[in-house]
Every structure is written in structure tokens, then in C-alpha cells.
Design a protein around this motif. Structure first.
Motif, PDB file in Angstrom:
ATOM      1  N   ASP A 128       1.033  -1.060  -0.042  1.00  0.00           N
ATOM      2  CA  ASP A 128       0.065  -0.311  -0.708  1.00  0.00           C
ATOM      3  C   ASP A 128       1.122   1.141  -0.404  1.00  0.00           C
ATOM      4  OD1 ASP A 128      -2.083  -0.924  -0.072  1.00  0.00           O
ATOM      5  OD2 ASP A 128      -2.331  -1.920   2.020  1.00  0.00           O
ATOM      6  N   LEU A 129       2.186   1.331   0.281  1.00  0.00           N
ATOM      7  CA  LEU A 129       2.823   2.383  -0.070  1.00  0.00           C
ATOM      8  C   LEU A 129       2.583   3.042  -0.917  1.00  0.00           C
ATOM      9  CD1 LEU A 129       4.739   3.716   1.074  1.00  0.00           C
ATOM     10  CD2 LEU A 129       6.912   2.532   0.057  1.00  0.00           C
ATOM     11  N   TYR A 130       2.131   2.787  -2.077  1.00  0.00           N
ATOM     12  CA  TYR A 130       1.983   3.652  -3.428  1.00  0.00           C
ATOM     13  C   TYR A 130       0.668   4.671  -3.055  1.00  0.00           C
ATOM     14  CZ  TYR A 130      -2.374   1.467  -4.296  1.00  0.00           C
ATOM     15  OH  TYR A 130      -3.152   0.613  -4.374  1.00  0.00           O
ATOM     16  N   LEU A 131       0.033   4.373  -1.816  1.00  0.00           N
ATOM     17  CA  LEU A 131      -1.225   5.361  -1.796  1.00  0.00           C
ATOM     18  C   LEU A 131      -0.708   6.505  -0.451  1.00  0.00           C
ATOM     19  CD1 LEU A 131      -3.908   2.801  -0.717  1.00  0.00           C
ATOM     20  CD2 LEU A 131      -3.464   4.267  -1.914  1.00  0.00           C
ATOM     21  N   SER A 132       0.955   6.472   0.257  1.00  0.00           N
ATOM     22  CA  SER A 132       1.304   7.591   0.959  1.00  0.00           C
ATOM     23  C   SER A 132       2.290   8.056  -0.304  1.00  0.00           C
ATOM     24  CB  SER A 132       2.051   7.154   2.351  1.00  0.00           C
ATOM     25  OG  SER A 132       3.290   6.156   1.305  1.00  0.00           O
ATOM     26  N   TRP A 133       2.882   8.053  -1.307  1.00  0.00           N
ATOM     27  CA  TRP A 133       3.092   8.140  -2.082  1.00  0.00           C
ATOM     28  C   TRP A 133       2.355   8.777  -3.346  1.00  0.00           C
ATOM     29  CZ3 TRP A 133       6.454   4.229  -5.263  1.00  0.00           C
ATOM     30  CH2 TRP A 133       7.483   3.845  -4.529  1.00  0.00           C
ATOM     31  N   LEU A 134       0.768   9.375  -3.421  1.00  0.00           N
ATOM     32  CA  LEU A 134      -0.194   9.636  -4.013  1.00  0.00           C
ATOM     33  C   LEU A 134      -0.102  10.591  -2.990  1.00  0.00           C
ATOM     34  CD1 LEU A 134      -1.721   9.897  -6.242  1.00  0.00           C
ATOM     35  CD2 LEU A 134      -3.165   8.437  -5.126  1.00  0.00           C
ATOM     36  N   TYR A 136       1.482  12.508  -0.944  1.00  0.00           N
ATOM     37  CA  TYR A 136       3.081  13.512  -0.436  1.00  0.00           C
ATOM     38  C   TYR A 136       2.807  13.836  -1.685  1.00  0.00           C
ATOM     39  CZ  TYR A 136       7.009  14.589   0.125  1.00  0.00           C
ATOM     40  OH  TYR A 136       8.468  15.173   0.199  1.00  0.00           O
ATOM     41  N   LEU A 137       2.433  13.284  -3.586  1.00  0.00           N
ATOM     42  CA  LEU A 137       2.616  13.750  -4.435  1.00  0.00           C
ATOM     43  C   LEU A 137       1.519  15.386  -4.938  1.00  0.00           C
ATOM     44  CD1 LEU A 137       3.348  10.866  -7.191  1.00  0.00           C
ATOM     45  CD2 LEU A 137       4.586  12.654  -6.341  1.00  0.00           C
ATOM     46  N   ASN A 138       0.233  15.031  -4.301  1.00  0.00           N
ATOM     47  CA  ASN A 138      -1.138  15.605  -3.831  1.00  0.00           C
ATOM     48  C   ASN A 138      -0.492  16.865  -2.575  1.00  0.00           C
ATOM     49  OD1 ASN A 138      -2.561  14.319  -5.511  1.00  0.00           O
ATOM     50  ND2 ASN A 138      -2.978  13.682  -3.698  1.00  0.00           N
ATOM     51  N   GLU A 139      -0.180  16.988  -1.594  1.00  0.00           N
ATOM     52  CA  GLU A 139       1.192  16.767  -0.426  1.00  0.00           C
ATOM     53  C   GLU A 139       1.936  18.562  -0.878  1.00  0.00           C
ATOM     54  OE1 GLU A 139       3.394  16.697   3.174  1.00  0.00           O
ATOM     55  OE2 GLU A 139       1.739  14.854   2.746  1.00  0.00           O
ATOM     56  N   LEU A 140       2.888  18.346  -2.160  1.00  0.00           N
ATOM     57  CA  LEU A 140       3.829  19.414  -3.010  1.00  0.00           C
ATOM     58  C   LEU A 140       2.658  19.352  -4.334  1.00  0.00           C
ATOM     59  CD1 LEU A 140       6.482  16.750  -3.144  1.00  0.00           C
ATOM     60  CD2 LEU A 140       6.887  18.869  -1.457  1.00  0.00           C
ATOM     61  N   ALA A 172      -2.320   4.497 -13.098  1.00  0.00           N
ATOM     62  CA  ALA A 172      -3.870   4.521 -12.535  1.00  0.00           C
ATOM     63  C   ALA A 172      -3.532   6.092 -11.741  1.00  0.00           C
ATOM     64  CB  ALA A 172      -4.710   3.956 -11.675  1.00  0.00           C
ATOM     65  N   MET A 173      -2.228   6.516 -10.755  1.00  0.00           N
ATOM     66  CA  MET A 173      -1.705   6.664 -10.272  1.00  0.00           C
ATOM     67  C   MET A 173      -1.428   8.430 -10.913  1.00  0.00           C
ATOM     68  SD  MET A 173       0.414   5.667  -7.223  1.00  0.00           S
ATOM     69  CE  MET A 173       1.619   7.421  -6.258  1.00  0.00           C
ATOM     70  N   GLY A 174      -0.847   7.768 -12.274  1.00  0.00           N
ATOM     71  CA  GLY A 174      -0.187   8.892 -13.286  1.00  0.00           C
ATOM     72  C   GLY A 174       1.166   8.861 -13.494  1.00  0.00           C
ATOM     73  N   LEU A 175       2.515   7.595 -12.640  1.00  0.00           N
ATOM     74  CA  LEU A 175       3.230   7.669 -12.729  1.00  0.00           C
ATOM     75  C   LEU A 175       4.128   6.999 -14.082  1.00  0.00           C
ATOM     76  CD1 LEU A 175       4.246   5.805  -9.365  1.00  0.00           C
ATOM     77  CD2 LEU A 175       4.663   8.394  -9.312  1.00  0.00           C
TER      78      LEU A 175
END
Ligand code: C2E
Ligand code: CA
Ligand code: CA
Ligand code: CA
Length: 280
Positions: A128-134, A136-140, A172-175
Motif C-alpha cells: 500500500d505504499l503507493y497510497l502514501s506516495w500519492l 505526498y505528491l498531492n501535498e507537494l 493509474a496514479m499517473g506515475l
């Protein structure tokens, strides 16, 4: 005779013990390395072969060990994979790279991209790490397509359905996704079609022999033609000579990285290089 019983291995045992202790030492030190800020990321330019510009880089991990000096990934990633610390390290790398790419989008080019390497182990463990990355990207406020995840072909074979699902989530995240070390191991051109990817990276072992091996040149040309038909971009790795570079330009390769352009370097040096104009 003289060296009977417990003594007969006296040559071997201390060395084996030392090697085992060194390994244990690295594994122990690794636990503290993130908190002690001993990891560093160096960046290698990915050069556009058509324009000579640098709007991409690959992030490569280094460990500045207090007593062993500067260590390359081969010297510690295997330990991090076996004790699971690779997840935490990979998370740190992702966040550092996200901040860096945002800075370079402002100072170098608005579409600047950075690639990060993701080990097969990390790929399986951090469901589920990609969710926390998502988050983080939103935060930035950073578009996800600023980051390219590099995976090796080997990953595609170890539990293919799980991996295909993860790739789908990343996309799907856009990466964006790059298939690293292409041409080694179980590689097959059919993977390019089967997996949802953006870039193919031709392994440096093929690039190294381009000048002398017509078979390797033909293989590179075939990979490039096929990749382009499928809408993928091609990056050649480990380009060390001008002849290799020229052959790749002629073959229609999109991007290249290697010592002929620049070695991996600290972020500050990269910025200075970009300000002075791309390496040609
Ligand atoms: P890779 O992803 O295939 O990275 C390319 C390697 O080739 C890098 O070695 C780079 O320094 C080296 N290289 C670049 N240009 C040339 C050239 O012209 N000639 C030659 N001979 N070599 C060149 P490095 O930095 O030692 O990294 C080794 C491997 O470690 C990488 O292979 C990658 O699989 C892994 N790695 C690096 N950073 C990370 C990370 O943050 N996480 C994970 N999981 N793996 C990483
Ligand atoms: Ca890579
Ligand atoms: Ca590679
Ligand atoms: Ca490699």
C-alpha cells in the motif's frame, strides 16, 4: 597430524568469521542509516539524443558509511532487501526525489522528470505504499508523471499477476514506468506489448558491444523499432563512447545516459551542469 581436530580449519575460520561479521556489521549499521542521514542520492543526466538537452535524470542511491566510505547500491541493497529495510529506504528515496524534481521543474525545465529504481523485493512487500506516495505528491502539488519508476524485467516474472496489478496502480496514479536492463534475463519483445510501460531501457551490456557486434546493433535497432511502434520511448544505458552514441542516434534511439555524457553526480553539481548547458 599437527593441525588435527579443531585446528584443521584454522586458515579458513577467521576469514569466514570476518566476512560474516562484516556482513552483520553492515546489516546492523543499515538500521540506523536513515535516521543518521547517511544516504545520499546522485543524479545521472538522461540526454535527448535528438536535441542534446537534459530534461531527465536517474536517481542512484549511495551510502556514506562512517567507516567504510561511500558505498554503491550493490554493497548494501541486498542486505536491505533481505531484512525488509528496503521498503523504508525506498520510501525515503521517493520523497527526496519528489522534492528534487519539483525544484528542477522550477529551475531547469517545467517538464523535468526523475527516474527511481524499485527493487523486486520492494515491489512485493509494500502493498500500500503507493497510497502514501500519492498523498505526498498531492501535498507537494506535484504531477505524478514527474516521476518514473524503473523496474527490471525480472520483476515481471516473479508473480506476474500481482506485478501487473501494481503496474496498473502506478499508471493509474499517473506515475510513469520504465522497463530497466532490457535485453537481459528472460527478456522478450512481447513484454513491451504485454506490460503497461512508458520507457524501455536497453541494458548497458548491449551498448558496450555495439561497435564490434553487428548482432547487438541489430538487436538494438529491433528493440527501438518495436518500442516506437508500441508508442514507447527508448533509453540506452551505459553509453561510454562517441561511436556508441552515433550508432544509437542513427538507430533512432530517443535518450541515452552514460559516462560519455556524465557520471552520476550530487544535485548541486547537476544544477551547475544544467545552468552551463547540457553535456554533448
Ligand atoms: P541500474 O538501474 O541499471 O543503474 C545503472 C548503473 O550503471 C548505475 O550504477 C550507474 O552508475 C552505472 N552507469 C551509468 N553510466 C554508466 C556507463 O557509462 N558505464 C558503466 N559501466 N556504468 C554506468 P550504480 O549507481 O552502482 O547502481 C547499480 C544498481 O543499483 C542500479 O542499476 C539499480 O539497479 C540499483 N539501485 C540504484 N539506486 C537504487 C535505489 O534507490 N533503489 C534500489 N532498489 N536500487 C537502486
Ligand atoms: Ca535503473
Ligand atoms: Ca539499468
Ligand atoms: Ca542493472
Amino acid at each position: 597430524a599437527k593441525h588435527a581436530g579443531g585446528h584443521q580449519f584454522s586458515y579458513v575460520t577467521p576469514n569466514l568469521q570476518q566476512a560474516a561479521q562484516a556482513r552483520q556489521g553492515i546489516a546492523d549499521d543499515l538500521r540506523a542509516a536513515i535516521a543518521l542521514r547517511q544516504f545520499e542520492i546522485v543524479y545521472q543526466p538522461i540526454v535527448s539524443l535528438q536535441t542534446g538537452t537534459v530534461h531527465k535524470a536517474e536517481a542512484l542511491l549511495r551510502w556514506r558509511h562512517p567507516t567504510r566510505g561511500l558505498l554503491g547500491p550493490a554493497e548494501f541493497i541486498p542486505f536491505a532487501e533481505s531484512n525488509g529495510l528496503i521498503v523504508e529506504i525506498g520510501d525515503w528515496v521517493f520523497r527526496e526525489v519528489a522534492q528534487q524534481v519539483q525544484r528542477w521543474q522550477r529551475s531547469i525545465d517545467p517538464s523535468f522528470q526523475i527516474s527511481v529504481n524499485k527493487s523486486p523485493v520492494q515491489f512485493r512487500r509494500d502493498a500500500d505504499l503507493y497510497l502514501s506516495w500519492l498523498d505526498y505528491l498531492n501535498e507537494l502539488g506535484l504531477p505524478a508523471n514527474s516521476i518514473v519508476i524503473e523496474i527490471t524485467e525480472g520483476v515481471l516474472f516473479e508473480g506476474a499477476t500481482q506485478v501487473i496489478e501494481r503496474l496498473r496502480q502506478f499508471r493509474a496514479m499517473g506515475l510513469q514506468v520504465a522497463l530497466d536492463d532490457f535485453g537481459t534475463g528472460y527478456s522478450s519483445l512481447s513484454h513491451l506489448k504485454r506490460f503497461d510501460i512508458d520507457y524501455v531501457k536497453i541494458d548497458q551490456s548491449f551498448v558496450a558491444t555495439l561497435e564490434n557486434d553487428v548482432g547487438d546493433l541489430a538487436l538494438c535497432e529491433a528493440i527501438i523499432v518495436m518500442a516506437h511502434k508500441l508508442g514507447l520511448k527508448v533509453v540506452a544505458e551505459g553509453v561510454e563512447t562517441k561511436v556508441q552514441r552515433a550508432l544509437l542516434v542513427d538507430a533512432g534511439c530517443d535518450y541515452a545516459q552514460g559516462y560519455v555524457f556524465a557520471r552520476p553526480m550530487p544535485a548541486q553539481e547537476f544544477e551547475a551542469m544544467a545552468a552551463a548547458g547540457a553535456p554533448r
